[in-house]
Each structure stands twice: as structure tokens, then as C-alpha cells.
Design a protein around this motif. Structure first.
Motif, PDB file in Angstrom:
ATOM      1  N   ALA A   1      12.258 -14.945  19.352  1.00 34.39           N
ATOM      2  CA  ALA A   1      11.081 -15.656  18.568  1.00 34.39           C
ATOM      3  C   ALA A   1      11.490 -17.041  18.148  1.00 34.39           C
ATOM      4  N   LEU A   2      12.758 -17.308  17.883  1.00 35.00           N
ATOM      5  CA  LEU A   2      13.186 -18.465  17.274  1.00 35.00           C
ATOM      6  C   LEU A   2      13.612 -19.453  18.370  1.00 35.00           C
ATOM      7  N   ALA A   3      13.491 -18.832  19.926  1.00 35.26           N
ATOM      8  CA  ALA A   3      13.973 -19.883  20.887  1.00 35.26           C
ATOM      9  C   ALA A   3      13.432 -21.042  20.974  1.00 35.26           C
ATOM     10  N   GLY A   4      12.230 -21.369  20.294  1.00 37.72           N
ATOM     11  CA  GLY A   4      12.035 -22.844  20.491  1.00 37.72           C
ATOM     12  C   GLY A   4      12.166 -23.626  19.214  1.00 37.72           C
ATOM     13  N   ALA A   5      12.869 -23.025  18.199  1.00 38.00           N
ATOM     14  CA  ALA A   5      13.258 -23.815  17.082  1.00 38.00           C
ATOM     15  C   ALA A   5      14.235 -24.674  17.185  1.00 38.00           C
ATOM     16  N   THR A   6      14.304 -25.714  16.385  1.00 40.37           N
ATOM     17  CA  THR A   6      15.233 -26.763  16.071  1.00 40.37           C
ATOM     18  C   THR A   6      16.165 -26.426  15.312  1.00 40.37           C
ATOM     19  N   PHE A   7      17.346 -26.303  15.694  1.00 39.68           N
ATOM     20  CA  PHE A   7      18.468 -25.912  14.811  1.00 39.68           C
ATOM     21  C   PHE A   7      19.330 -27.258  14.860  1.00 39.68           C
ATOM     22  N   PRO A   8      20.230 -27.448  13.545  1.00 38.34           N
ATOM     23  CA  PRO A   8      20.365 -26.493  12.352  1.00 38.34           C
ATOM     24  C   PRO A   8      19.244 -26.132  11.685  1.00 38.34           C
ATOM     25  N   ILE A   9      19.071 -24.964  10.919  1.00 36.49           N
ATOM     26  CA  ILE A   9      17.830 -24.813   9.999  1.00 36.49           C
ATOM     27  C   ILE A   9      18.513 -24.591   8.667  1.00 36.49           C
ATOM     28  N   ALA A  10      18.199 -25.519   7.677  1.00 40.53           N
ATOM     29  CA  ALA A  10      19.152 -25.577   6.466  1.00 40.53           C
ATOM     30  C   ALA A  10      18.431 -24.727   5.241  1.00 40.53           C
ATOM     31  N   THR A  11      17.099 -24.255   5.267  1.00 38.03           N
ATOM     32  CA  THR A  11      16.421 -23.551   4.134  1.00 38.03           C
ATOM     33  C   THR A  11      15.967 -22.231   4.591  1.00 38.03           C
TER      34      THR A  11
ATOM     35  N   ILE B   1      11.635 -19.589   7.906  1.00 35.31           N
ATOM     36  CA  ILE B   1      10.334 -18.724   8.212  1.00 35.31           C
ATOM     37  C   ILE B   1       9.434 -19.646   8.866  1.00 35.31           C
ATOM     38  N   ALA B   2       9.118 -21.061   8.588  1.00 39.65           N
ATOM     39  CA  ALA B   2       8.626 -21.821   9.400  1.00 39.65           C
ATOM     40  C   ALA B   2       8.611 -21.799  10.835  1.00 39.65           C
ATOM     41  N   ALA B   3       9.860 -21.808  10.989  1.00 43.21           N
ATOM     42  CA  ALA B   3      10.156 -21.439  12.653  1.00 43.21           C
ATOM     43  C   ALA B   3       9.726 -20.440  13.541  1.00 43.21           C
TER      44      ALA B   3
ATOM     45  N   LEU C   1      16.886 -10.525   3.390  1.00 46.94           N
ATOM     46  CA  LEU C   1      18.285  -9.883   3.758  1.00 46.94           C
ATOM     47  C   LEU C   1      19.177 -11.304   3.727  1.00 46.94           C
ATOM     48  N   LEU C   2      18.422 -12.408   3.624  1.00 46.17           N
ATOM     49  CA  LEU C   2      19.434 -13.576   3.740  1.00 46.17           C
ATOM     50  C   LEU C   2      19.955 -14.026   2.316  1.00 46.17           C
ATOM     51  N   LYS C   3      21.025 -14.594   2.317  1.00 41.46           N
ATOM     52  CA  LYS C   3      21.677 -15.253   1.124  1.00 41.46           C
ATOM     53  C   LYS C   3      21.542 -16.847   1.263  1.00 41.46           C
ATOM     54  N   PRO C   4      21.660 -17.487   0.181  1.00 40.39           N
ATOM     55  CA  PRO C   4      21.613 -18.977   0.357  1.00 40.39           C
ATOM     56  C   PRO C   4      22.787 -19.410   1.410  1.00 40.39           C
ATOM     57  N   SER C   5      24.152 -18.656   0.799  1.00 44.61           N
ATOM     58  CA  SER C   5      25.214 -19.125   1.611  1.00 44.61           C
ATOM     59  C   SER C   5      25.415 -18.748   3.393  1.00 44.61           C
TER      60      SER C   5
ATOM     61  N   PHE D   1      23.098 -20.473   5.036  1.00 44.89           N
ATOM     62  CA  PHE D   1      22.473 -21.537   5.449  1.00 44.89           C
ATOM     63  C   PHE D   1      23.649 -22.554   5.729  1.00 44.89           C
ATOM     64  N   PRO D   2      23.532 -23.664   6.482  1.00 41.97           N
ATOM     65  CA  PRO D   2      22.575 -23.319   7.546  1.00 41.97           C
ATOM     66  C   PRO D   2      22.856 -22.635   8.607  1.00 41.97           C
ATOM     67  N   PHE D   3      21.874 -22.142   9.451  1.00 38.51           N
ATOM     68  CA  PHE D   3      22.011 -21.439  10.700  1.00 38.51           C
ATOM     69  C   PHE D   3      22.059 -22.400  11.740  1.00 38.51           C
ATOM     70  N   LYS D   4      22.812 -22.252  12.768  1.00 36.82           N
ATOM     71  CA  LYS D   4      23.025 -22.996  14.016  1.00 36.82           C
ATOM     72  C   LYS D   4      22.433 -22.813  15.367  1.00 36.82           C
ATOM     73  N   SER D   5      22.142 -21.345  15.094  1.00 39.90           N
ATOM     74  CA  SER D   5      21.332 -20.859  16.279  1.00 39.90           C
ATOM     75  C   SER D   5      20.464 -19.802  15.973  1.00 39.90           C
ATOM     76  N   ALA D   6      19.539 -19.481  17.083  1.00 36.38           N
ATOM     77  CA  ALA D   6      18.782 -18.270  16.714  1.00 36.38           C
ATOM     78  C   ALA D   6      19.614 -17.113  16.910  1.00 36.38           C
TER      79      ALA D   6
END
Length: 79
Positions: A14-24, A29-31, A55-59, A61-66
Motif C-alpha cells: 500500500a505504501l509502495a508509491g509513497a515518498t520516503f522518508p516520512i516524518a509525521t 496516513i496521507a501516503a 500503534l505508532l509512537k513519535p519516536s 519517525f521518520p520512517f525510511k521505507s515501506a
């Protein structure tokens, strides 16, 4: 294939087309293709991106890949 692996593959797909890193969380969710309503389903198990986001925590982020996103969600979901 175990349920855990199937859900992992669906999240990563589902995140294959997203641009990483994702910081927030909002950017993550928008990705997803249908935002918070994007649904992964295996048999009777169903999880939306919105539910998975809890299930996610602020710590996390950022995510580097799907794959990173899928790893954390599947691990925390206890699948």
C-alpha cells in the motif's frame, strides 16, 4: 503464508508509491491510497491504516521505507 507475513506485504504494498522518508503520523496516513481508511485484510482479520497508526509512537519517525513501517506495525499488533 502466515497472516503476519500477508499483512506485512499488504502494508508495504500500500505504501509502495509513497515518498520516503516520512516524518509525521499525518504524512504517513496521507501516503496510504485511501488514507486512514486503507484496509489490510486476511481472512477474518481486518486492520485500517487509521487503526494501525495508533500503534505508532513519535519516536518511530521518520520512517525510511515501506518495509520499516510494516515491520513496526506488524510487531506491535502482535500478529
Amino acid at each position: 503464508m502466515p497472516v503476519k507475513d500477508q499483512i506485512h506485504a499488504q502494508i508495504a504494498g500500500a505504501l509502495a508509491g509513497a515518498t520516503f522518508p516520512i516524518a509525521t503520523p499525518d504524512d504517513l496516513i496521507a501516503a496510504f491510497p485511501d488514507g486512514a481508511n486503507t484496509t489490510c485484510r486476511v481472512g477474518d482479520l481486518k486492520m485500517t491504516a487509521g487503526e494501525a497508526g495508533t500503534l505508532l509512537k513519535p519516536s518511530d519517525f521518520p520512517f525510511k521505507s515501506a518495509t520499516d513501517v510494516a515491520d513496526v506495525i506488524v510487531s506491535r499488533a502482535g500478529l
